[in-house]
Write a protein that holds these residues in place. Sequence first.
Motif, short mmCIF file in Angstrom:
data_model
loop_
_atom_site.label_atom_id
_atom_site.label_comp_id
_atom_site.label_asym_id
_atom_site.label_seq_id
_atom_site.Cartn_x
_atom_site.Cartn_y
_atom_site.Cartn_z
N VAL A 1 0.69 -0.98 0.17
CA VAL A 1 -0.05 0.03 0.14
C VAL A 1 1.04 1.34 0.12
O VAL A 1 2.14 1.16 0.31
N GLY A 2 0.41 2.27 -0.61
CA GLY A 2 1.13 3.49 -0.40
C GLY A 2 0.09 4.77 -0.95
O GLY A 2 -1.14 4.46 -1.24
N VAL A 3 0.69 6.00 -0.87
CA VAL A 3 -0.13 7.07 -1.18
C VAL A 3 0.92 7.98 -2.36
O VAL A 3 2.09 7.85 -2.13
N THR A 4 0.18 8.76 -3.03
CA THR A 4 1.00 9.53 -4.09
C THR A 4 1.74 10.75 -3.22
O THR A 4 0.87 11.70 -2.63
N ALA A 5 3.08 10.73 -3.52
CA ALA A 5 3.73 11.75 -2.82
C ALA A 5 4.01 13.07 -3.89
O ALA A 5 4.19 14.09 -3.63
N ASN A 6 4.18 12.45 -5.17
CA ASN A 6 4.43 13.39 -6.41
C ASN A 6 4.22 12.56 -7.81
O ASN A 6 4.40 11.54 -7.78
N LEU A 7 3.70 13.42 -8.49
CA LEU A 7 3.35 13.11 -9.82
C LEU A 7 3.61 13.94 -10.86
O LEU A 7 3.03 15.15 -10.65
N ASN A 8 4.61 13.52 -11.87
CA ASN A 8 4.81 14.78 -12.77
C ASN A 8 4.62 14.25 -14.14
O ASN A 8 4.84 13.10 -14.63
N ILE A 9 3.83 15.07 -14.84
CA ILE A 9 3.00 14.61 -16.14
C ILE A 9 3.68 15.72 -17.38
O ILE A 9 3.73 17.01 -17.23
N ASP A 10 3.70 15.03 -18.41
CA ASP A 10 4.24 15.70 -19.66
C ASP A 10 3.22 15.24 -20.82
O ASP A 10 3.08 14.26 -21.04
N TYR A 11 2.60 16.27 -21.28
CA TYR A 11 1.47 15.78 -22.07
C TYR A 11 2.01 16.10 -23.58
O TYR A 11 2.68 17.13 -23.86
N ARG A 12 2.05 14.97 -24.48
CA ARG A 12 2.91 15.02 -25.80
C ARG A 12 1.79 15.20 -26.90
O ARG A 12 2.27 15.77 -27.90
N ALA A 13 0.68 14.73 -26.75
CA ALA A 13 -0.34 14.61 -28.18
C ALA A 13 -1.71 14.57 -27.39
O ALA A 13 -1.89 13.98 -26.59
N PRO A 14 -2.67 14.86 -28.47
CA PRO A 14 -3.96 14.92 -27.93
C PRO A 14 -4.61 13.60 -27.89
O PRO A 14 -4.12 12.71 -28.75
N ALA A 15 -5.26 13.12 -26.91
CA ALA A 15 -5.89 11.72 -26.83
C ALA A 15 -7.52 11.86 -27.25
O ALA A 15 -8.08 12.49 -26.75
N LEU A 16 -7.61 11.55 -28.66
CA LEU A 16 -8.87 11.62 -29.26
C LEU A 16 -9.80 10.63 -28.49
O LEU A 16 -9.49 9.37 -28.28
N VAL A 17 -11.06 11.08 -28.25
CA VAL A 17 -12.14 10.21 -27.68
C VAL A 17 -12.46 9.15 -28.62
O VAL A 17 -12.28 9.19 -29.87
N ASN A 18 -13.49 8.22 -28.19
CA ASN A 18 -13.80 6.96 -28.76
C ASN A 18 -12.74 6.07 -29.51
O ASN A 18 -12.84 5.70 -30.32
N ASN A 19 -11.76 5.72 -28.53
CA ASN A 19 -10.35 5.04 -28.81
C ASN A 19 -10.04 4.19 -27.77
O ASN A 19 -10.27 4.41 -26.68
N TYR A 20 -9.19 3.26 -28.09
CA TYR A 20 -8.52 2.12 -27.23
C TYR A 20 -7.32 2.97 -26.84
O TYR A 20 -6.78 3.59 -27.58
N PHE A 21 -6.75 2.85 -25.70
CA PHE A 21 -5.62 3.26 -25.10
C PHE A 21 -4.99 2.27 -24.24
O PHE A 21 -5.62 1.55 -23.63
N ALA A 22 -3.84 2.14 -24.14
CA ALA A 22 -2.76 1.49 -23.33
C ALA A 22 -2.06 2.33 -22.26
O ALA A 22 -1.48 3.33 -22.61
N LEU A 23 -1.99 1.91 -20.92
CA LEU A 23 -1.30 2.49 -19.95
C LEU A 23 -0.34 1.63 -19.64
O LEU A 23 -0.64 0.54 -19.20
N ARG A 24 0.87 1.85 -19.68
CA ARG A 24 2.34 1.20 -19.47
C ARG A 24 2.89 2.02 -18.12
O ARG A 24 3.35 3.03 -18.20
N ALA A 25 3.26 1.11 -17.32
CA ALA A 25 3.97 1.53 -16.03
C ALA A 25 5.03 0.58 -15.65
O ALA A 25 4.77 -0.78 -15.96
N GLU A 26 6.09 0.95 -14.94
CA GLU A 26 7.14 0.17 -14.65
C GLU A 26 7.52 0.90 -13.25
O GLU A 26 7.85 2.21 -13.28
#
Length: 208
Positions: A112-137
């Motif tokens: 278990v844990g809580v979010t201490a920090n989250l840094n985000i860079d937006y690269r391109a628009p995500a168009l609705v009505n589409n499939y997406f993949a979230l990848r995490a490591e």
Amino acid sequence: MTSPPRSTRNSAHTPKPSAYAPTPTSKKPAPTLNIPEAMRERMLTAGALSGPNKIVVPPYVFSERGGKSMVSLMYLGSDVCGHQGIVHGGLLATLLDEGFARCCFPAMPNKVGVTANLNIDYRAPALVNNYFALRAETVRQEGRKAWVEGRIETLPEDGSEPVVLVEAKALFIEPKQAAVSDVPCSLEPFNGSVPPISSPGGGASGEC
């Protein structure tokens, strides 16, 4: 819960979930379905943001054992816009927060844990009505801390390269009281008589 449009669901380009598993030993639940319905209705992504034209069906998740990596496949509909026809950036941030938490919690001493920090860079628009993949490591884990990196991208069609839509890095910290808590925040399916106190993620997002 409504499925993606029939024209998309029957398309030759509809993603096959098993193709995106990080390793052959990964498990693949739809984790939110393990949460009691009465609790699910009060949650953000599993409740208020789920349904027709939103997060249409529960994301299909592959979690590599030990909290090493995770892939989550989802379909986002037309009612989650910021700008017309584009998925709201705040929703993408929330999905990253929860997805990263789901990835690293198994690596934590008390899961278990809580979010201490989250840094985000937006690269391109995500168009609705589409499939997406979230990848995490989980790139690093020390004691009560875990660092996670990842992205949300389009799903390839006909062998084309995915387009990276947003990239992020996060730090999660396990609360000191987690080792003695009888009711921890948990991403694992809950089977007891007392409900867990919150949903995945937390910290900055207020989930935990």
